[in-house]
Each structure stands twice: as structure tokens, then as C-alpha cells.
Design an enzyme around this catalytic site. Structure first.
Site, PDB file in Angstrom:
ATOM      1  CG  ASP A  82       7.863  50.010  98.041  1.00 16.56           C
ATOM      2  OD1 ASP A  82       6.833  49.678  98.626  1.00 16.56           O
ATOM      3  OD2 ASP A  82       8.092  49.755  96.799  1.00 16.56           O
ATOM      4  CG  HIS A  83       8.567  45.852  99.374  1.00 19.13           C
ATOM      5  ND1 HIS A  83       7.959  44.911  99.905  1.00 19.13           N
ATOM      6  CD2 HIS A  83       8.244  46.448  98.022  1.00 19.13           C
ATOM      7  CE1 HIS A  83       7.214  44.652  98.695  1.00 19.13           C
ATOM      8  NE2 HIS A  83       7.178  45.677  97.862  1.00 19.13           N
ATOM      9  CG  HIS A 180       6.994  43.297  93.413  1.00 23.67           C
ATOM     10  ND1 HIS A 180       7.002  42.670  94.654  1.00 23.67           N
ATOM     11  CD2 HIS A 180       6.442  44.364  93.830  1.00 23.67           C
ATOM     12  CE1 HIS A 180       6.414  43.026  95.442  1.00 23.67           C
ATOM     13  NE2 HIS A 180       6.098  44.454  95.255  1.00 23.67           N
ATOM     14  N   GLY A 181       7.779  43.208  88.813  1.00 20.39           N
ATOM     15  CA  GLY A 181       8.856  42.998  87.730  1.00 20.39           C
ATOM     16  C   GLY A 181       7.799  42.911  86.551  1.00 20.39           C
ATOM     17  CB  ALA A 210       0.057  48.006  89.654  1.00 15.51           C
ATOM     18  CB  SER A 211       4.649  47.431  86.124  1.00 11.35           C
ATOM     19  OG  SER A 211       5.125  48.787  86.735  1.00 11.35           O
ATOM     20  CG  ASN A 230       2.807  49.865  95.743  1.00 14.28           C
ATOM     21  OD1 ASN A 230       2.206  51.019  95.963  1.00 14.28           O
ATOM     22  ND2 ASN A 230       3.506  49.304  96.465  1.00 14.28           N
ATOM     23  CB  ALA A 232       8.494  50.096  90.678  1.00  9.63           C
ATOM     24  CB  THR A 233       8.478  47.202  86.535  1.00  6.37           C
ATOM     25  OG1 THR A 233       8.707  46.393  87.854  1.00  6.37           O
ATOM     26  CG2 THR A 233       9.308  46.465  85.455  1.00  6.37           C
TER      27      THR A 233
HETATM   28  P1  13P Z   1       6.007  47.093  89.766  1.00  9.97           P
HETATM   29  O1  13P Z   1       7.489  47.022  89.586  1.00  9.97           O
HETATM   30  O2  13P Z   1       5.351  45.619  89.238  1.00  9.97           O
HETATM   31  O3  13P Z   1       5.254  48.142  89.300  1.00  9.97           O
HETATM   32  O4  13P Z   1       5.549  46.760  91.330  1.00  9.97           O
HETATM   33  C1  13P Z   1       5.755  47.982  92.030  1.00  9.97           C
HETATM   34  C2  13P Z   1       5.716  47.644  93.485  1.00  9.97           C
HETATM   35  O5  13P Z   1       4.513  47.052  94.004  1.00  9.97           O
HETATM   36  C3  13P Z   1       6.759  48.170  94.495  1.00  9.97           C
HETATM   37  O6  13P Z   1       6.446  47.950  95.763  1.00  9.97           O
END
Ligand code: 13P
Length: 283
Positions: A82-83, A180-181, A210-211, A230, A232-233
Site C-alpha cells: 500500500d502506498h 486517510h485517518g 474509507a474508515s 481500503n 486502516a484507521t
Molecule cells: P483509512 O485509514 O481512512 O481507513 O484509509 C486507509 C487507506 O486508504 C490505506 O491506504
């Protein structure tokens, strides 16, 4: 099952109108939580790691853990960078056995983003691994890269067409109002932009950040053509919440005990997101 590339997974999702959830994982417990839940729901799944996670754990160790845990289940599993932020890291991930790559040249000027992405597509082609790239700038903070509200740039549909045609990428991360975040207010997604991009490009479309996006907005984005989402957060926060809760008891000292509570909290989030993406019972 052994790892598969994201190619067939995303194309099936696009054909059948759902999205494959991609979960950022940082340790063994998060890997176990994601895979056990995806298997329980018969969902294809993408596990992904950012450059800082690879610095923390190493690409080889992440690959070994994901492969080992995935062996126990019969669902398709992809391990995605990712990234990715350099050619060196892309090569490291490919050598370790990652089965999907993102190169993020979005901070660069358009022509430089194209040039960098073209190089990565050429390298990944040698081992037949599909590449995701980003155009526009998704806001917020992921790893050490922070994009504030003024710097966030939505993806231009015609530029997206040119970008995909010139690079030969398999999937495209687009900026349509997510970040993100954690969000400060409710994010507003630009759905008409998403539709225009969908009409212009063949590549699978990816929604980052998407969090915290309301469920209805995620579902609408999937309906309009997003096929990878995606998260993550919310997983990181769940892991931490579970561990914090366990450590309220000052007699708890065994990592197996408090990490198990973190794992359980992650499983609950993963279950919700799989159902939200509609990827359950697709295997
Ligand atoms: P979030 O942390 O908002 O869920 O984003 C995740 C993301 O896009 C990772 O690449």
C-alpha cells in the site's frame, strides 16, 4: 490456500458489483483477525502494508506470516504493498512475494507520476503482478505523508483516462472526497466525479480513506464502480481499544491475553466491513 494476485479478484468484484475490502495489517494478530473473519464469511480479501509497516516488520516477515495463516483457509488472499513510495521498496516487496503493488506518485507532477508508474508497471510485469497507482491527492495522513484540506486534489476524469492509458495500470486510486485517518466532520463524496471517471477508464477503481465514511456512501461508491475499498484507521483503533480495555486490569501482563482482546475487536470491524462491501459468500 496460497496467495493470489489482486487481478482476478478485482475483476470479479467489478463484474458482479461488489468490492473487495483491503485491510491494513501491522502485526500477526491483525493478520489472524482479518483472515479468520474473511474465511468465516467466505470473502476474498486483500491484506496490505504501508512503507512504515515494512520498516517496522520487514517485507519477508509480513509475507511469511500472511502466507502461513492463509494456508489454513480456502479463500483467495492477496498481499498488497500500500502506498509504495520508491522503486526500491517495490522491488523489495516483489522479491518477498507480494502479489499486488501500489506505487503512489500522487505528490508528483502529472508527467512525473506517469513516468514513475510506467517504470513500476514494467518491473511488475516481469513477475506478472498487477499495479495500482493514484491520481489526485487523497487528503489526511497515512504513514508520514500528510495532505491537508487545501492540498487535497480531486481526480480529474480526463486526466485519469490519459494516466491509465499511458501507464497500463490495473487499478486506480481516486480522490473524490475521502481522507486517510480520522474525519473531523462527515465526508462528502463527489459521486458525479466518480461516475465520470468510471465512464472514462477501464481500470478497477479504488477508494482510499474509507474508515469513518458513512456506510451508505461506501455502498453508493461501490454501486457506481469502486471495486476495492481500503480500511486502516478503524482497524488500528479497534486493536488499541481492545488492548486498552484488557490492560485496565493491572494484573494483566501476558501479551497473549491483551492482544487476544485487540484481535477480537479487529474481527468485529472486519466483519462489518466485509458485509458493507458485499464480498461475503463470493468464494
Ligand atoms: P483509512 O485509514 O481512512 O481507513 O484509509 C486507509 C487507506 O486508504 C490505506 O491506504
Amino acid at each position: 490456500m496460497s496467495l493470489v494476485t489482486s487481478r482476478e479478484m478485482l475483476e470479479s468484484a467489478r463484474r458482479e458489483g461488489y468490492a473487495v475490502p483491503a485491510f491494513n495489517v501491522e502485526n500477526m494478530e491483525m493478520i489472524q483477525a482479518v483472515l479468520a473473519t474473511a474465511a468465516e464469511l467466505y470473502s476474498p480479501v486483500i491484506l496490505q502494508t504501508t512503507p512504515s509497516t515494512l520498516k517496522y516488520a520487514g517485507a519477508d516477515l509480513m509475507k511469511v506470516m500472511v502466507t502461513e495463516v492463509a494456508q489454513a483457509y480456502s479463500i483467495p488472499v492477496t498481499l498488497h504493498l500500500d502506498h509504495g513510495n520508491s522503486i526500491d521498496l517495490v522491488i523489495k516487496a516483489l522479491r518477498a512475494g507480494f502479489t499486488s503493488i501500489m506505487i503512489d506518485g500522487s505528490p508528483l507532477p502529472f508527467s512525473e507520476n506517469i513516468a514513475l508508474t510506467q517504470k513500476v508497471v514494467q518491473i511488475a510485469k516481469v513477475v506478472d503482478i498487477p499495479v495500482e497507482a493514484e491520481l489526485g491527492k487523497v487528503g489526511g495522513k497515512e504513514d508520514n505523508v500528510e495532505v491537508n484540506d487545501e492540498e487535497a486534489v480531486y481526480t480529474d476524469p480526463l486526466k485519469a483516462k490519459e494516466f491509465v492509458a499511458s501507464t497500463g495500470i490495473h487499478s486506480l486510486a481516486i480522490a473524490i472526497g475521502t481522507a486517510h485517518g480520522f474525519y473531523k466532520g462527515e465526508p462528502k463524496l463527489d459521486f458525479s466525479r466518480l461516475e465520470k471517471i468510471r465512464n472514462e477508464v477501464e481500470a478497477c477503481l479504488v477508494l482510499h480513506g474509507a474508515s469513518g465514511v458513512p456506510d451508505a456512501a461506501v455502498q453508493k461508491a461501490i454501486k457506481l464502480g469502486i471495486c476495492k475499498v481500503n480500511f486502516a484507521t478503524e482497524l488500528r483503533a479497534a486493536m488499541t481499544r481492545g488492548v486498552r480495555e484488557a490492560l485496565k486490569d493491572e494484573h494483566t501482563f501476558d501479551p497473549k491475553v491483551y492482544l487476544s482482546l485487540g484481535k477480537k475487536a479487529v474481527q468485529e470491524i472486519v466483519k462489518k466491513k466485509i458485509l458493507l462491501c458485499g464480498s461475503d459468500h463470493r468464494v
